[in-house]
Design a protein around this motif. Structure first.
Motif, PDB file in Angstrom:
ATOM      1  N   VAL A 119     102.695  19.192  60.517  1.00 23.69           N
ATOM      2  CA  VAL A 119     103.450  20.399  61.377  1.00 23.69           C
ATOM      3  C   VAL A 119     104.523  19.836  62.134  1.00 23.69           C
ATOM      4  N   GLN A 120     105.473  20.657  62.203  1.00 23.10           N
ATOM      5  CA  GLN A 120     106.845  20.349  63.062  1.00 23.10           C
ATOM      6  C   GLN A 120     106.675  21.381  64.330  1.00 23.10           C
ATOM      7  N   LEU A 121     106.682  21.291  65.417  1.00 18.09           N
ATOM      8  CA  LEU A 121     106.734  22.344  66.355  1.00 18.09           C
ATOM      9  C   LEU A 121     107.455  21.927  67.559  1.00 18.09           C
ATOM     10  N   ARG A 122     107.748  23.008  68.358  1.00 15.58           N
ATOM     11  CA  ARG A 122     108.490  22.771  69.633  1.00 15.58           C
ATOM     12  C   ARG A 122     107.586  23.563  70.837  1.00 15.58           C
ATOM     13  N   VAL A 123     107.561  22.740  71.991  1.00 17.62           N
ATOM     14  CA  VAL A 123     106.932  23.127  72.963  1.00 17.62           C
ATOM     15  C   VAL A 123     107.940  23.618  73.983  1.00 17.62           C
TER      16      VAL A 123
END
Lengths: 158, 733
Positions: free
Chosen positions: B601-605
């Motif tokens: 998973v690649q995500l941005r917060v």
């Protein structure tokens, strides 16, 4: 008696006026392609068209329909866009358990009738009322884009 | 051809065959053999179909009609996973028949013929289907092909080696040819050959090539019939309201207002529920609302989530039973230069398939007939026999397409209830649970607590590992007990056999059942349960040692298949490439259901709690693939199914009642939340592994590991909603 126009036929059904359209279709008319999922307009499995607009039949009292024309999944193949959506669904291998797909297809067809140059955000907005527990969302998105593209191409050529 | 619809009045093909029409010749299921085959081969066919003894067979699985149509009898039910298409491909491959000529029919309950040895019953679940059918179904097809070829050879007075089968025909020298349908009667008289060879995988034509599902054309036009859609003659609808508190009982009900509603027929009192029958579903739902019921809520009336969690936390500090004890993990923790400890929690979950629990039942004085989509047809038959007092042979079960299961239809509580209602009325009933009934009377994936401790040396290398699993035993609930060891094999999965080389490993299992709150399996089962704490804790250790999480794992993994899925995941996901601020990547890798899977998973917060998944990549080595289209679809859907729960879902209890009763309170992933899933299959000639739950098992740890990488916040309890996280979609942002 409630008078209704369903899939091109005008008929009368003997139900109480508060009966949601969903149960009239399923139990009185035997049109079981339209599904029950939640009964509160949350999941979209019961989606049908009223004068071409996608509505949730589980929260629609039959008495509120009046002259509006009801279209269900059973005849969507006779609609040009409907037929293309069905074909795209199979080509993209969208379907898993299949229970929600009548509703998904009805939402998609209504969207494409309204707007052939759909953006990603148009698709997401129109389709986010339909739950798929098998989570086939990414393929649904692709299938809709493909139909829109094909129809746009066709319109240019015509 | 897709399989025939099976509403009772539409059972044309099955009825024809059962009626012994001219079509019913040849290679048949045992029940039909006496019709036309009074010879010893019949006994051989029956004998050879027994499973679990490695003999395979064809009589139970394959039927060739006089018209040449191949019917594959599927021991596995279709619930969206595409298994029936895969089964058809396996048989068609060996029998040399085009896939388009195959019909699929659900098997009747028959433990002797259809027991899945991986599950010990006629069960669809646990991602075992392909692993189980892979050999016997291909052998069934090959056996039938050899018999048909032999029949042709005898007819033509030539050696069998001069015959070959192709496209539903046997061909001999010159112009000799015969369609299967012309040969089946002769073929069925021949003794069944033993040790039938199977094709080498290099010779596969159908297996391994993408095939369109056989069941889907009728699922895009409203024609596919699920249990909820069936109509049998004189049938009425029924719906129920069970005591809102588990373990409660009905004291009394006043149904006079309900009876006054048009369409309501009967009010049926059950031990813990009231049923209303009527002419329409709406009448039943309205009738239920009008009932005035007095319940005895029983001893669970005061139960709430806080108390259940507190009991689990207290229990988790005990020792339980020891599952694995290699080396000396306790000593390694005592002598470690440092240690790391963490407690993980996974919540109660509901399965909530979109088709609610539904069952058509007709009880007559001498028989009972069920039409129901079930993962356990044998159990359905048994519960009906128990309720009606009829012998098993008098109970017919017609299995149906399933509108989602995710484990829910491994339980047959609603089938028992349908038979209890049907027993009390003179007409067949179709029991339909409302969504509210479905969600508040599910059997729930248990709440688990995992205590993890790692011993580290001065260089922060891992030298010892202690893991305590605490939670309800689903196996004990489902089967009525645990083996003498006291170990729930499902609850300790993955943790008891990690892919990592851990020289000092101690694993405890602490059983703590939540009173009468019913528990069951949820898609992903023990593999999902175990992968979450193990893959999160390994990630913590990697970050603690300031080592790249992929490299850290690879240093501890010996298994070449596990290494390869992780290596390929890193390559396909551009692991190591720079990311923008606020973005992070997390991985998980596991050996689940006989497959190896790695997920990223690649995500941005943003703004602290706003999550945007920017990439989701999965690599699977599931051995030999039957239908790559189905494998990819299962990994995509299974991963997002797990993502939905990881982000949003938790069942809570207050005063003994489940507090979530519909999708407005038990939010599901929608298109606006669903990122694209990139799936890569590793080409492999290993034995097939399971895929239906493989994606589901990996997503939660990859998600929380990515969240840590992006934000530095280590979440150890699901769902993320608990901590205020919410998602946004790229298209709308």
């Amino acid at each position: 008696m409630q008078k209704l126009t369903v899939n091109g036929k005008t008929l009368s059904v003997d139900v109480s006026p508060d009966t949601p359209l969903l149960w009239v279709l399923r139990d009185s008319l035997g049109l079981t392609g339209t599904k029950y999922g939640c009964g509160i307009g949350q999941c979209g499995a019961c989606t049908v068209h009223l004068d071409g607009v996608a509505v949730r039949s589980c929260v629609l009292p039959v008495s509120s329909i009046a002259e509006q024309v009801i279209t269900t999944i059973e005849v969507i193949a006779s609609d040009r866009i409907g037929q293309k959506v069905q074909t795209a669904w199979l080509a993209e291998e969208v379907v898993q358990c299949g229970y929600c797909q009548s509703g998904q297809i009805m939402s998609a067809v209504a969207l494409l009738h309204r707007n052939l140059s759909v953006s990603e955000s148009d698709i997401v907005s129109a389709m986010s009322g339909n739950i798929c527990r098998c989570a086939t969302y990414t393929r649904i998105r692709t299938a809709i884009k493909n139909v829109a593209l094909e129809l746009a191409q066709g319109n240019v050529n015509e | 051809m897709s399989k025939p619809p099976k509403s009772p009045h539409l059972l044309s093909r099955r009825r024809l065959l059962q009626g012994g029409s001219a079509l019913a010749g040849g290679l048949l299921v045992p029940a039909w053999l006496p019709l036309a085959l009074p010879r010893s081969a019949a006994a051989d066919v029956v004998k050879s179909t027994r499973l679990g003894d490695g003999s395979g067979g064809f009589g139970a699985f394959v039927q060739v009609g006089l018209d040449g149509v191949l019917t594959v009898i599927s021991p596995k039910i279709e619930m969206g996973q595409g298994i029936q298409t895969s089964i058809a491909m396996m048989v068609a491959e060996e029998l040399e028949v085009p896939l388009s000529q195959v019909l699929v029919q659900e098997a009747v309950p028959d433990a002797a013929l259809y027991t899945d040895p991986l599950l010990g019953g006629q069960v669809t679940g646990g991602s075992t289907s392909t692993r189980y059918v892979w050999e016997p179904l291909r052998r069934a097809g090959a056996t039938a092909r050899i018999l048909l070829s032999q029949a042709a050879a005898i007819r033509w007075q030539i050696a069998p080696s001069q015959c070959h089968a192709r496209q539903g025909h046997v061909y001999g020298p010159g112009t000799l040819q015969a369609a299967y349908g012309e040969l089946v009667e002769d073929a069925a008289r021949l003794p069944v050959p033993e040790n039938v060879p199977l094709k080498h995988y290099r010779d596969f034509v159908l297996i391994g090539s993408p095939a369109q599902r056989l069941d889907t054309p009728n699922k895009v036009n409203g024609k596919a019939l699920f249990t909820i859609d069936l109509v049998v003659p004189d049938m009425k609808i029924a719906s129920v309201m069970a005591c809102p508190v588990f373990g409660g009982r009905l004291i009394s009900v006043d149904g006079s207002k309900a009876k006054a509603i048009a369409g309501v027929l009967d009010i049926i009192e059950l031990e813990n529920a009231v049923a209303v029958t009527g002419t329409t579903t709406w009448a039943c739902f309205q009738g239920l609302k009008a009932l005035e019921i007095i319940w005895d809520y029983g001893k669970s009336a005061g139960v709430n989530s806080e108390a259940l969690e507190a009991a689990l936390m207290t229990a988790s500090k005990g020792e339980g039973v020891i599952v694995v004890d290699t080396g000396d993990a306790v000593q390694s923790l005592k002598t470690a230069a440092s240690r790391l400890d963490a407690v993980y929690q996974q919540p109660f979950l509901s399965r909530s398939p979109l088709e609610p629990m539904t069952c058509v039942a007709h009880v007559q004085s001498d028989r009972c007939t069920l039409w129901v989509g079930t993962q356990v047809p044998g159990a359905a038959q048994q519960t009906a026999a128990k309720v009606t007092g009829l012998p098993l042979a008098s109970i017919k079960v017609h299995n149906q397409l399933i509108g989602g299961a995710f484990g829910r239809r491994l339980d047959f509580d609603f089938i028992t209830q349908a038979v209890e209602i049907a027993k009390r009325v003179s007409y067949p009933i179709k029991l339909i649970w409302s969504r509210e009934e479905d969600m508040t009377h599910d059997l729930y994936r248990p709440h688990y607590v995992d205590r993890m401790s790692a011993a580290l040396d001065a260089q922060k290398r891992l030298v010892g590992w202690q893991h305590k699993i605490t939670g309800a035993s689903i196996i004990a609930r489902y089967l009525g007990g645990l083996p003498a060891s006291g170990i729930d094999a499902d609850a300790v999965e993955v943790a008891s056999d990690p892919i990592y080389s851990l020289s000092n490993l101690k694993l405890h299992y602490i059983r703590e059942d939540p009173n009468v709150f019913p528990v069951s399996w949820w898609r992903g089962v023990g593999a999902l349960r175990g992968t979450f704490p193990v893959e999160c804790f390994i990630d913590e250790l990697a970050h603690h040692a300031k080592t790249d999480p992929v490299q850290y794992r690879l240093a501890l993994i010996q298994n070449p298949r596990a290494r390869e899925v992780l290596r390929m995941l890193a390559e396909k996901s551009d692991w190591g490439n720079a990311l923008s601020a606020g973005e992070g990547r997390g991985v998980a890798v596991s050996n689940v259901f006989g497959s190896f899977v790695a997920t990223l998973v690649q995500l941005r917060v943003s703004s602290g709690t706003e999550l945007q998944i920017t990439r989701l990549v999965s690599v699977i080595d599931c051995g030999l693939v039957t239908n790559p289209r189905s494998v990819k679809a299962q990994i995509e859907g299974g991963t997002l199914f797990g993502l939905s729960a990881s982000l949003f879902n938790e069942i809570t209890v207050e005063d003994g009642r489940v507090q979530q009763n519909n999708f407005h309170q038990y939010r599901q992933l929608r298109m606006s939340d669903a990122p694209p899933v990139e799936v890569h299959l590793i080409s492999s000639n290993e034995s097939p592994g399971g895929v239906g739950e493989a994606g589901t098992a990996l997503i939660a740890p990859a998600l929380v590991n990515a969240l840590y990488a992006a934000s530095g916040q280590r979440i150890r309890q699901l769902p993320l909603k608990r901590f205020g996280f919410y998602t946004t979609n790229r298209a709308l942002s």
